[in-house]
Design an enzyme around this catalytic site. Structure first.
Site, PDB file in Angstrom:
ATOM      1  N   GLN A 115       0.860  -1.188   0.000  1.00  0.00           N
ATOM      2  CA  GLN A 115       0.000   0.000   0.000  1.00  0.00           C
ATOM      3  C   GLN A 115       0.901   1.245   0.000  1.00  0.00           C
ATOM      4  O   GLN A 115       0.988   1.973   0.967  1.00  0.00           O
ATOM      5  CB  GLN A 115      -0.908  -0.026   1.215  1.00  0.00           C
ATOM      6  CG  GLN A 115      -1.832  -1.246   1.208  1.00  0.00           C
ATOM      7  CD  GLN A 115      -2.715  -1.291   2.423  1.00  0.00           C
ATOM      8  OE1 GLN A 115      -3.392  -0.321   2.732  1.00  0.00           O
ATOM      9  NE2 GLN A 115      -2.704  -2.400   3.138  1.00  0.00           N
ATOM     10  N   LYS A 212       0.373  -9.854 -15.801  1.00  0.00           N
ATOM     11  CA  LYS A 212      -0.813 -10.288 -15.051  1.00  0.00           C
ATOM     12  C   LYS A 212      -1.728  -9.094 -14.803  1.00  0.00           C
ATOM     13  O   LYS A 212      -1.299  -7.941 -14.892  1.00  0.00           O
ATOM     14  CB  LYS A 212      -0.394 -10.931 -13.721  1.00  0.00           C
ATOM     15  CG  LYS A 212      -0.007  -9.954 -12.626  1.00  0.00           C
ATOM     16  CD  LYS A 212       0.214 -10.622 -11.276  1.00  0.00           C
ATOM     17  CE  LYS A 212       0.520  -9.586 -10.222  1.00  0.00           C
ATOM     18  NZ  LYS A 212       1.236 -10.038  -9.053  1.00  0.00           N
TER      19      LYS A 212
HETATM   20  C1  R5P Z   1       3.255  -7.891  -6.542  1.00  0.00           C
HETATM   21  O1  R5P Z   1       3.484  -6.762  -6.934  1.00  0.00           O
HETATM   22  C2  R5P Z   1       4.229  -8.649  -5.722  1.00  0.00           C
HETATM   23  O2  R5P Z   1       5.519  -8.511  -6.212  1.00  0.00           O
HETATM   24  C3  R5P Z   1       3.875 -10.130  -5.655  1.00  0.00           C
HETATM   25  O3  R5P Z   1       3.871 -10.674  -6.942  1.00  0.00           O
HETATM   26  C4  R5P Z   1       2.512 -10.313  -5.036  1.00  0.00           C
HETATM   27  O4  R5P Z   1       2.424  -9.578  -3.866  1.00  0.00           O
HETATM   28  C5  R5P Z   1       2.233 -11.764  -4.742  1.00  0.00           C
HETATM   29  O5  R5P Z   1       0.955 -11.834  -4.187  1.00  0.00           O
HETATM   30  P1  R5P Z   1       0.108 -13.165  -4.253  1.00  0.00           P
HETATM   31  O6  R5P Z   1       0.984 -14.280  -3.743  1.00  0.00           O
HETATM   32  O7  R5P Z   1      -1.071 -12.895  -3.348  1.00  0.00           O
HETATM   33  O8  R5P Z   1      -0.334 -13.384  -5.649  1.00  0.00           O
END
Ligand code: R5P
Length: 350
Positions: A115, A212
């Site tokens: 955040q 993504k």
């Molecule tokens: C995103 O910007 C971060 O670098 C990670 O890819 C992300 O926080 C991973 O989150 P989750 O495991 O919930 O997909």
């Protein structure tokens, strides 16, 4: 003869470095202390019956250089992220009022980091609020590892040493033969491309990028892949694993494009909610993280590997106490200084 710079309160090494720990990651604090040939200072870090944090520093800290180790994550004793933050703030306040000369917050995992900007109206910038609290309470400097976004350094109005787990990670990957043209390093999103590029350079391998989108918080969908993954082992590099969705989905898409296997490496294993199950059920062969965040019972999950970041943190603390460069820790041959394979020690029984 060149004279040494004049001694000022800013550059004068302080005597008697002391190290304290909150409840979030005491195993890591112990490991760091051992490497520094220190002990973890005695302190009561507990709760009153009404759930408020209760802190008492039980050692003299007057005039000392003090390091407080506390990842702002869910604690190994089950305390919440917010408890970990509050413990850290109250420890700093107690140390300041006990006349510590300089207090450094050692926050191996800096929570609330995602955040770091408003993505829409009427949202807080929580990463800034945490930095403000640390500064106002009395932390003069901060040591952390792989901040989600490097610019969070600017939120803290004092020196920040944003260390990286890259040497530890690359050392392990090379030791496992995951390097050169056998692998392709993959960034799981556009935001991680710079990190993945640095890994690819160190591992002497090619690069691919997964794009993504997040239709809603904590949900991810792969939209595209750029780069050739066919016939190679993909090593997806990320800063953190929260729900595990990003990596699980990226792995599926990469395997569909012809990669022979997928391994993942991330500095911070948050493993929120069902993340462990998600990753265990996924097509990922090995999930590698560091111990910036405690991973209780890691030994019960053979797919997961935990590398220790203690040496990097100990080296940085050592250099801070002696006013030597911290960035010099991260040089071309920094991997050689790290013992080959550094699995974290088994969790201390409760
Ligand atoms: C995103 O910007 C971060 O670098 C990670 O890819 C992300 O926080 C991973 O989150 P989750 O495991 O919930 O997909």
């Amino acid at each position: 003869m060149e004279l040494p710079p004049p001694s000022t309160p800013e550059n004068r090494p302080l005597s008697n470095p002391l190290l304290f720990s909150g409840n979030s990651n005491p195993q890591l604090a112990e490991e760091i202390a051992k490497k520094l040939k220190l002990h973890v200072g005695k302190a009561l870090v507990s709760k009153f019956k009404n759930e408020e944090c209760r802190i008492e520093i039980s050692e003299n800290v007057r005039g000392s250089e003090v390091f407080v180790v506390q990842s702002t994550c869910t604690a190994s004793n089950g305390n919440s992220v917010n408890d970990s933050i509050m413990e850290l703030l109250l420890m700093i306040d107690a140390l300041k009022r006990a006349s510590a000369a300089r207090i450094t917050a050692v926050v191996p995992y800096y929570g609330y980091a995602k955040q770091d900007k408003k993505t829409k109206g009427r949202e807080p910038i929580s990463a800034k609020v945490v930095a403000n609290l640390l500064k106002i309470t009395g932390a003069k400097r901060m040591v952390t590892v792989d901040l989600h976004a490097a610019q969070i350094q600017g939120f803290f109005d004092g020196p920040v040493d944003n260390l990286t787990a890259m040497p530890v990670a690359c050392n392990y990957l090379k030791h496992e033969g995951l390097c050169d043209d056998k692998i392709v390093v993959v960034s799981p999103d556009a935001g991680g491309v710079h990190r993945a590029e640095l890994f690819a350079k160190r591992l002497n391998s090619s690069l691919a990028i997964v794009f993504k989108r997040r239709p809603e918080p904590d949900v991810s969908e792969v939209t595209d892949i750029v780069g050739d993954v066919k016939g190679r082992i993909a090593v997806i590099v990320d800063d953190m694993i929260s729900t595990g969705g990003t990596l699980a989905k990226a792995a599926e898409a990469i395997l569909e494009r012809g990669a022979t296997a997928v391994h993942t490496i991330a500095t911070h294993g948050i493993f929120a909610g069902e993340a462990i199950d998600v990753l265990e059920r996924s097509k990922i062969e090995r999930v590698i993280v560091t111990n910036t965040i405690p991973f209780p019972n890691a030994d019960k999950h053979p797919k997961f590997v935990v590398l220790s970041i203690a040496q990097t943190l100990a080296d940085a603390i050592n250099r801070i106490t002696t006013n030597r460069s911290v960035s010099e820790l991260f040089t071309e041959d920094d991997e050689k200084k790290i013992p080959v394979i550094t699995p974290a020690p088994p969790p201390v029984p409760a």
